[in-house]
Design a protein around this motif. Structure first.
Motif, PDB file in Angstrom:
ATOM      1  N   ARG A 256      74.698  77.127  24.839  1.00 14.85           N
ATOM      2  CA  ARG A 256      74.932  75.744  24.484  1.00 14.85           C
ATOM      3  C   ARG A 256      73.865  75.222  23.499  1.00 14.85           C
ATOM      4  NH1 ARG A 256      73.597  71.383  27.573  1.00 14.85           N
ATOM      5  NH2 ARG A 256      72.970  72.795  29.215  1.00 14.85           N
ATOM      6  N   ARG A 257      72.587  75.337  23.989  1.00 16.60           N
ATOM      7  CA  ARG A 257      71.536  74.686  23.224  1.00 16.60           C
ATOM      8  C   ARG A 257      71.161  75.470  21.968  1.00 16.60           C
ATOM      9  NH1 ARG A 257      66.834  73.573  27.029  1.00 16.60           N
ATOM     10  NH2 ARG A 257      68.422  72.545  28.273  1.00 16.60           N
TER      11      ARG A 257
ATOM     12  N   SER B 257      69.792  77.440  48.063  1.00 16.24           N
ATOM     13  CA  SER B 257      71.042  78.121  47.673  1.00 16.24           C
ATOM     14  C   SER B 257      71.968  78.300  48.873  1.00 16.24           C
ATOM     15  CB  SER B 257      70.721  79.477  47.050  1.00 16.24           C
ATOM     16  OG  SER B 257      69.894  80.209  47.922  1.00 16.24           O
TER      17      SER B 257
ATOM     18  N   LEU C 165      64.711  76.545  35.430  1.00 15.43           N
ATOM     19  CA  LEU C 165      66.046  75.942  35.317  1.00 15.43           C
ATOM     20  C   LEU C 165      66.022  74.495  35.821  1.00 15.43           C
ATOM     21  CD1 LEU C 165      68.363  78.888  36.469  1.00 15.43           C
ATOM     22  CD2 LEU C 165      68.290  77.850  34.180  1.00 15.43           C
TER      23      LEU C 165
ATOM     24  N   ALA D 187      70.366  84.269  43.729  1.00 14.31           N
ATOM     25  CA  ALA D 187      69.206  83.782  42.971  1.00 14.31           C
ATOM     26  C   ALA D 187      69.162  84.390  41.559  1.00 14.31           C
ATOM     27  CB  ALA D 187      67.934  84.044  43.747  1.00 14.31           C
TER      28      ALA D 187
ATOM     29  N   ASP E 175      74.945  77.496  54.343  1.00 14.07           N
ATOM     30  CA  ASP E 175      75.138  77.802  55.757  1.00 14.07           C
ATOM     31  C   ASP E 175      74.940  76.567  56.639  1.00 14.07           C
ATOM     32  OD1 ASP E 175      75.219  80.873  56.776  1.00 14.07           O
ATOM     33  OD2 ASP E 175      74.644  79.478  58.396  1.00 14.07           O
TER      34      ASP E 175
ATOM     35  N   ARG F 270      82.419  85.345  57.064  1.00  8.91           N
ATOM     36  CA  ARG F 270      82.220  84.291  58.060  1.00  8.91           C
ATOM     37  C   ARG F 270      83.403  84.178  59.014  1.00  8.91           C
ATOM     38  NH1 ARG F 270      80.521  80.449  54.129  1.00  8.91           N
ATOM     39  NH2 ARG F 270      78.309  80.798  53.772  1.00  8.91           N
TER      40      ARG F 270
ATOM     41  N   SER G 208      73.966  85.839  50.256  1.00 13.03           N
ATOM     42  CA  SER G 208      74.137  84.525  49.639  1.00 13.03           C
ATOM     43  C   SER G 208      72.865  84.084  48.912  1.00 13.03           C
ATOM     44  CB  SER G 208      74.574  83.497  50.679  1.00 13.03           C
ATOM     45  OG  SER G 208      73.516  83.261  51.558  1.00 13.03           O
ATOM     46  N   HIS G 209      71.709  84.565  49.374  1.00 15.04           N
ATOM     47  CA  HIS G 209      70.477  84.163  48.690  1.00 15.04           C
ATOM     48  C   HIS G 209      70.009  85.170  47.670  1.00 15.04           C
ATOM     49  CE1 HIS G 209      70.417  81.717  52.379  1.00 15.04           C
ATOM     50  NE2 HIS G 209      70.097  80.802  51.487  1.00 15.04           N
TER      51      HIS G 209
ATOM     52  N   MET H 263      62.215  81.558  37.796  1.00 14.00           N
ATOM     53  CA  MET H 263      63.376  81.246  36.960  1.00 14.00           C
ATOM     54  C   MET H 263      64.074  79.995  37.464  1.00 14.00           C
ATOM     55  SD  MET H 263      64.844  84.992  36.008  1.00 14.00           S
ATOM     56  CE  MET H 263      64.618  85.717  37.609  1.00 14.00           C
ATOM     57  N   ASP H 264      64.137  79.860  38.792  1.00 14.00           N
ATOM     58  CA  ASP H 264      64.722  78.644  39.362  1.00 14.00           C
ATOM     59  C   ASP H 264      63.870  77.433  38.976  1.00 14.00           C
ATOM     60  OD1 ASP H 264      67.049  79.473  40.478  1.00 14.00           O
ATOM     61  OD2 ASP H 264      66.269  79.710  42.526  1.00 14.00           O
TER      62      ASP H 264
ATOM     63  N   GLU I 238      73.844  80.054  29.878  1.00 14.56           N
ATOM     64  CA  GLU I 238      74.504  78.787  29.539  1.00 14.56           C
ATOM     65  C   GLU I 238      73.622  77.957  28.599  1.00 14.56           C
ATOM     66  OE1 GLU I 238      77.523  77.718  33.252  1.00 14.56           O
ATOM     67  OE2 GLU I 238      75.555  76.752  33.133  1.00 14.56           O
ATOM     68  N   ILE I 239      72.311  77.948  28.903  1.00 15.06           N
ATOM     69  CA  ILE I 239      71.395  77.175  28.069  1.00 15.06           C
ATOM     70  C   ILE I 239      71.409  77.727  26.627  1.00 15.06           C
ATOM     71  CG2 ILE I 239      68.955  76.647  27.640  1.00 15.06           C
ATOM     72  CD1 ILE I 239      68.629  76.465  30.701  1.00 15.06           C
TER      73      ILE I 239
ATOM     74  N   ALA J 234      75.321  75.258  34.634  1.00  7.95           N
ATOM     75  CA  ALA J 234      74.415  74.320  33.982  1.00  7.95           C
ATOM     76  C   ALA J 234      74.916  72.889  34.122  1.00  7.95           C
ATOM     77  CB  ALA J 234      74.268  74.686  32.502  1.00  7.95           C
TER      78      ALA J 234
ATOM     79  N   ASP K  21      79.852  84.687  40.889  1.00 10.99           N
ATOM     80  CA  ASP K  21      79.475  83.662  41.864  1.00 10.99           C
ATOM     81  C   ASP K  21      80.651  83.356  42.790  1.00 10.99           C
ATOM     82  OD1 ASP K  21      77.463  81.704  42.750  1.00 10.99           O
ATOM     83  OD2 ASP K  21      79.024  80.260  42.198  1.00 10.99           O
TER      84      ASP K  21
ATOM     85  N   ARG L  38      74.109  71.584  37.473  1.00 16.46           N
ATOM     86  CA  ARG L  38      72.670  71.420  37.631  1.00 16.46           C
ATOM     87  C   ARG L  38      72.194  70.142  36.940  1.00 16.46           C
ATOM     88  NH1 ARG L  38      71.154  76.390  37.751  1.00 16.46           N
ATOM     89  NH2 ARG L  38      71.582  76.598  35.533  1.00 16.46           N
TER      90      ARG L  38
ATOM     91  N   TYR M 290      74.011  86.276  54.961  1.00 15.28           N
ATOM     92  CA  TYR M 290      72.996  85.281  54.640  1.00 15.28           C
ATOM     93  C   TYR M 290      72.142  85.773  53.478  1.00 15.28           C
ATOM     94  CZ  TYR M 290      69.806  81.480  55.764  1.00 15.28           C
ATOM     95  OH  TYR M 290      69.074  80.334  55.725  1.00 15.28           O
TER      96      TYR M 290
ATOM     97  N   ALA N 290      75.371  76.897  40.436  1.00 19.44           N
ATOM     98  CA  ALA N 290      75.320  78.077  39.580  1.00 19.44           C
ATOM     99  C   ALA N 290      75.435  77.662  38.117  1.00 19.44           C
ATOM    100  CB  ALA N 290      76.455  79.030  39.947  1.00 19.44           C
TER     101      ALA N 290
ATOM    102  N   ASN O 250      60.752  80.924  43.159  1.00 15.06           N
ATOM    103  CA  ASN O 250      61.391  81.710  42.112  1.00 15.06           C
ATOM    104  C   ASN O 250      61.120  81.061  40.745  1.00 15.06           C
ATOM    105  OD1 ASN O 250      63.252  82.756  40.248  1.00 15.06           O
ATOM    106  ND2 ASN O 250      64.658  83.321  41.901  1.00 15.06           N
TER     107      ASN O 250
ATOM    108  N   ARG P 108      72.052  83.186  39.514  1.00 14.03           N
ATOM    109  CA  ARG P 108      71.875  81.814  39.051  1.00 14.03           C
ATOM    110  C   ARG P 108      71.032  81.800  37.764  1.00 14.03           C
ATOM    111  NH1 ARG P 108      70.801  80.002  43.913  1.00 14.03           N
ATOM    112  NH2 ARG P 108      68.573  80.265  43.578  1.00 14.03           N
ATOM    113  N   ALA P 109      70.009  82.658  37.738  1.00 17.93           N
ATOM    114  CA  ALA P 109      69.146  82.742  36.554  1.00 17.93           C
ATOM    115  C   ALA P 109      69.952  83.248  35.357  1.00 17.93           C
ATOM    116  CB  ALA P 109      67.982  83.673  36.835  1.00 17.93           C
TER     117      ALA P 109
ATOM    118  N   GLN Q 279      73.186  83.189  34.860  1.00 21.42           N
ATOM    119  CA  GLN Q 279      74.173  82.204  34.432  1.00 21.42           C
ATOM    120  C   GLN Q 279      73.489  80.987  33.778  1.00 21.42           C
ATOM    121  OE1 GLN Q 279      76.730  80.950  37.592  1.00 21.42           O
ATOM    122  NE2 GLN Q 279      78.107  79.778  36.246  1.00 21.42           N
ATOM    123  N   GLY Q 280      72.403  80.535  34.444  1.00 20.26           N
ATOM    124  CA  GLY Q 280      71.718  79.333  33.968  1.00 20.26           C
ATOM    125  C   GLY Q 280      71.163  79.500  32.551  1.00 20.26           C
ATOM    126  N   PHE Q 281      70.426  80.610  32.345  1.00 20.44           N
ATOM    127  CA  PHE Q 281      69.816  80.794  31.028  1.00 20.44           C
ATOM    128  C   PHE Q 281      70.857  81.131  29.974  1.00 20.44           C
ATOM    129  CE2 PHE Q 281      66.091  81.595  33.824  1.00 20.44           C
ATOM    130  CZ  PHE Q 281      65.360  80.490  33.407  1.00 20.44           C
TER     131      PHE Q 281
END
Lengths: 157, 637
Positions: B442-443, A103, A24, B428, A106, B478, B423-424, A20-21, B438-439, A128, B467, A131, B420, A126, A18, B431-432, B434-436
């Motif tokens: 912040r930055r 990720s 990051l 994924a 499990d 589960r 969750s992936h 984007m991953d 946040e960057i 920053a 999340d 991470r 399953y 999830a 990925n 995560r992108a 949220q991650g970007f």
């Protein structure tokens, strides 16, 4: 006689499909002031080619063996488990520390990874903050504190 | 025919020379009348003495009758001597229990076989019964020899009388003369009468004796019958299929009715086909076991359908269309036959069909036994059918349970794959995001205006919430796959561990948590218990009134078979109308900016409690908080 490349100069192999991953993770490692080079393999096949010095990676000088593999499990084609199995089955690669970076929380994935010889199992966070913390820990523990195996080590009984 | 010299000539010429023969005494040989009388008396008593000796010698009825009739043949030099029973003009049937004849004039009636009484016979019996002594038919008597007797039996003259044994109906006995038209002398008539009296006495004692014997035999037969029926009952109990029942019953029945052919025939539901389900047989028939044959609708079938047994003296003599089996039996030389209906719920399901070589083999007693057995078999068949139905139903149920289980496992597997993949695949991109975000937030905060900063903060908090939602949802899913690990668990231990894990939140909210020390052990799963109390305590800490520090109290109460744990808070409370709804997934009573949460926590609590066979509910508390109560069984089932 092959000259020993200092361990710190050996890169990290990040196996992650990925983009984007990838960005990051690289961003976090940079923020953690990691100076080690990171080589990114976008698939399991590419990772194995790199590690076994095949195809475009046949030049070991340009593509030296890494000191650490950060391995995602869910990869197209050859998945993380298969990479792990082949790494741990190969005499020249079997001592190479492999940190699963995925990720999945499990239990079955955790168990399967350790069963195939993973040295550590980290869950992709999830936020920053988390991470960055993981990037720092990788830097401090796996690349500084932990003493990795020497290259071309022979089996000791 | 009627002239005496001719008669006497015949007498001396044809009669065999037997010493003491009455005829010698009466034919005369030129001696004086006195001497004749004397001789006649002498012979009279001599002959009576012979009869007496026969009667007094120990013998059974048949032997005695045979011996007496033999003596009669000899004494009277006649051609036939016979006994008839009953001597009753109104009886439907009659028979000849015994008859002795000279070889030239054989008996024409079967011994001991019942024959229908015709008007001629009835007239003779009436005459005999109305007469105080012997009656002569033919010359010298007032009654002629009936035409049929003269032509069929060649009787020219006969003498007969009714005798009255003390047991049963009157008998009669008589002598036929076929060789000539005999006139019976008064002496002969007197002797005949006297012998009749003796015969009557002998019959009285032997018949009473026979009755006793018969009663004994009947009792023995009855006992045998009971024991065989009992055996059949037991066999039916252990037999599982109709086939087994039928075979067992026939084997036993053979002891009670020793005939050559025993079978159980079944009909299909619409009475078009019949087949033999079991047989016991001496002859091999040209029919196969279980081979369906067309049902022949005849009078007999109607009778069976009405629940009435059929006895046929001779199957071969039956008129009308015959079933295939009956044909085969006739071909195999069978004559006597009996069929007893097997009725279930007013429907003829089959027959117990018996057959014998002997004509008229089957008696009323046989019928009684066979009817009882047929009824028993019908009930047993019905039971076997029901038990087969139950077996079938059980097998069907088992199969369906297996199918459902497989379906469920498939569904569970799909659910596992789904969770399953969620969750992936969902995480994924999240995560992108949220991650970007946040960057940037912040930055690159400085290069954004106020609006940009605010919106990026929204993205960051919304993706964090999503999340959490995914995490909670996966936890909930589960739970469905969780294998319960039952163990004996002390509640205080679990609760203090939960409280420890919430230390940060407790400190933040300045909460006070009180755990009762005296709480019992229960059978439960540690992971589920932890989850239940973590969620409940978290809720109690989160949903507190603004400016009021949370106070949470955990107590327990015992009932005979359960433990009720109560988690009580001083929080914002739950309106009555929502007390059921809050346990449903994604049900929230507040907006995220009022109280954070995903609406899954209580759904997880309820599901976990149910997995532990417990129940959960909410009660209100006086000062406005709420109390979550959980009833756990003290012992797992």
């Amino acid at each position: 006689m092959v000259s020993e490349i200092p361990r710190v100069e050996r890169p990290i192999l990040l196996v992650e499909d990925n983009p984007m991953d990838v960005e990051l993770t690289l961003d976090a490692l940079r923020e953690a002031r990691l100076r080690t080079a990171v080589h990114v393999a976008r698939s399991g096949g590419e990772a194995l080619d790199y590690l076994f010095g095949r195809q475009q990676y046949s030049d070991r000088k340009a593509y030296p063996l890494p000191s650490l593999v950060l391995l995602d499990l869910h990869l197209p084609g050859i998945d993380g488990y298969e990479c792990l199995r082949q790494i741990k089955a190969a005499p020249i690669l079997k001592r190479l520390p492999v940190v699963v970076f995925t990720s999945s929380r499990d239990d079955s994935d955790v168990v399967k990874s350790y069963d195939r010889g993973a040295n550590s199992y980290l869950v992709k966070p999830a936020s920053a903050t988390e991470r960055l913390e993981i990037a720092r820990q990788i830097h401090r523990y796996w690349l500084s504190l932990n003493l990795g195996p020497p290259l071309f080590a022979t089996d000791q009984t | 025919m009627n002239d005496t010299p001719d008669e006497s000539q015949k007498l001396s010429g044809d009669a065999p020379s037997i010493p003491g023969r009455l005829g010698d005494a009466l034919s005369g040989s030129g001696e004086g009348v006195q001497t004749e009388h004397h001789l006649a008396d002498l012979h009279f008593f001599e002959n009576l003495d012979r009869i007496n000796r026969v009667i007094q010698s120990p013998s059974d009825l048949d032997q005695m009758m045979r011996d007496i009739l033999d003596v009669l043949l000899s004494v009277f030099a006649c051609d036939r001597a016979w006994l008839v029973f009953p001597c009753d003009p109104d009886a439907p049937m009659w028979q000849v229990p015994m008859e002795r004849t000279r070889p030239e004039y054989p008996g024409v009636l079967p011994i001991g076989v019942e024959l229908p009484l015709d008007p001629v016979g009835a007239a003779v019996y009436r005459t005999l019964r109305e007469s105080p002594g012997p009656v002569q038919f033919g010359p010298g008597g007032v009654h002629p020899v009936p035409v049929e007797m003269a032509t069929v039996f060649q009787v020219q003259s006969f003498i007969a009388m009714a005798i009255y044994p003390k047991v049963g109906k009157p008998w009669s006995y008589g002598l036929h003369q076929c060789s000539y038209a005999r006139i019976w002398t008064p002496q002969e008539v007197r002797l005949f009468q006297e012998i009749g009296r003796r015969l009557s006495d002998a019959l009285s004692s032997l018949l009473s004796y026979r009755d006793v014997q018969e009663s004994e035999r009947r009792l023995r037969r009855y006992n045998l019958r009971l024991s065989v029926l009992h055996d059949i009952d037991r066999r039916i109990l252990v037999a599982s299929s109709q086939q087994e029942i039928a075979s067992a019953v026939l084997q036993h029945l053979l002891h009670l009715i020793p005939c050559e052919w025993l079978s159980i025939v079944l009909y299909n539901a619409d009475m078009t086909e019949e087949w033999i389900i079991a047989w016991e047989h001496a002859p091999q028939l040209d029919v196969a076991l279980g081979d369906p044959q067309p049902v022949v609708p005849n009078q007999g079938l109607e009778q069976l359908q009405a629940g009435v047994s059929i006895i046929a003296a001779d199957l071969a003599a039956q008129e009308g269309p015959r079933a295939r089996l009956a044909d085969a039996l006739v071909e195999a030389g069978m004559h006597g036959a009996m069929a007893n209906p097997m009725i279930v719920e007013e429907r003829l399901i089959g027959v117990l069909a018996l057959s014998a070589k002997q004509i008229g083999f089957f008696t009323e007693e046989h019928r009684e036994i066979a009817e009882e057995i047929a009824a028993q078999v019908a009930i047993a068949f019905r039971q076997a059918e029901l038990s087969e139905q139950i077996d079938r139903y059980n097998r069907d149920l088992e199969r369906r349970v297996k199918e459902r289980t497989a379906e469920l496992e498939r569904a569970n597997h799909e659910m596992a794959l789904f969770s399953y993949s969620v969750s992936h695949d969902l995480r994924a991109p999240l995560r992108a995001v949220q991650g970007f975000a946040e960057i940037i937030a912040r930055r690159h905060r400085d290069s954004l205006n106020d609006e940009g900063r605010r919106y990026f903060d929204y993205i960051v908090s919304a993706s964090a919430q999503m999340d959490q939602l995914i995490s909670d949802l996966l936890d909930y899913v589960r739970l469905g796959r969780h294998r319960i690990d039952w163990e004996r668990i002390a509640l205080p231990e679990v609760l203090s561990r939960v409280a420890d894990s919430l230390t940060t939140l407790i400190a933040q909210t300045e909460a006070h948590i009180h755990l009762a020390q005296a709480m019992p052990e229960i059978d439960a799963d540690r992971m589920l218990l932890m989850r239940i109390f973590t969620n409940l305590l978290e809720n109690a800490l989160v949903y507190h009134r603004p400016g009021v520090a949370p106070r949470v109290e955990v107590t327990s109460a015992l009932t005979p078979d359960s433990v009720i744990v109560r988690v009580q808070d001083n929080g914002i409370g739950i309106p009555v109308e929502f007390r059921e709804k809050i346990f449903d997934i994604f049900q929230r009573l507040h907006s995220p900016d009022q109280f954070p949460g995903t609406g899954i926590g209580l759904a997880v609590v309820r599901r976990s409690v149910e997995l532990l066979n417990g129940t959960v509910w909410v009660e209100s508390v006086e000062d406005g908080g709420s109390a979550f109560c959980i009833r756990f069984p003290r012992r797992a089932a």
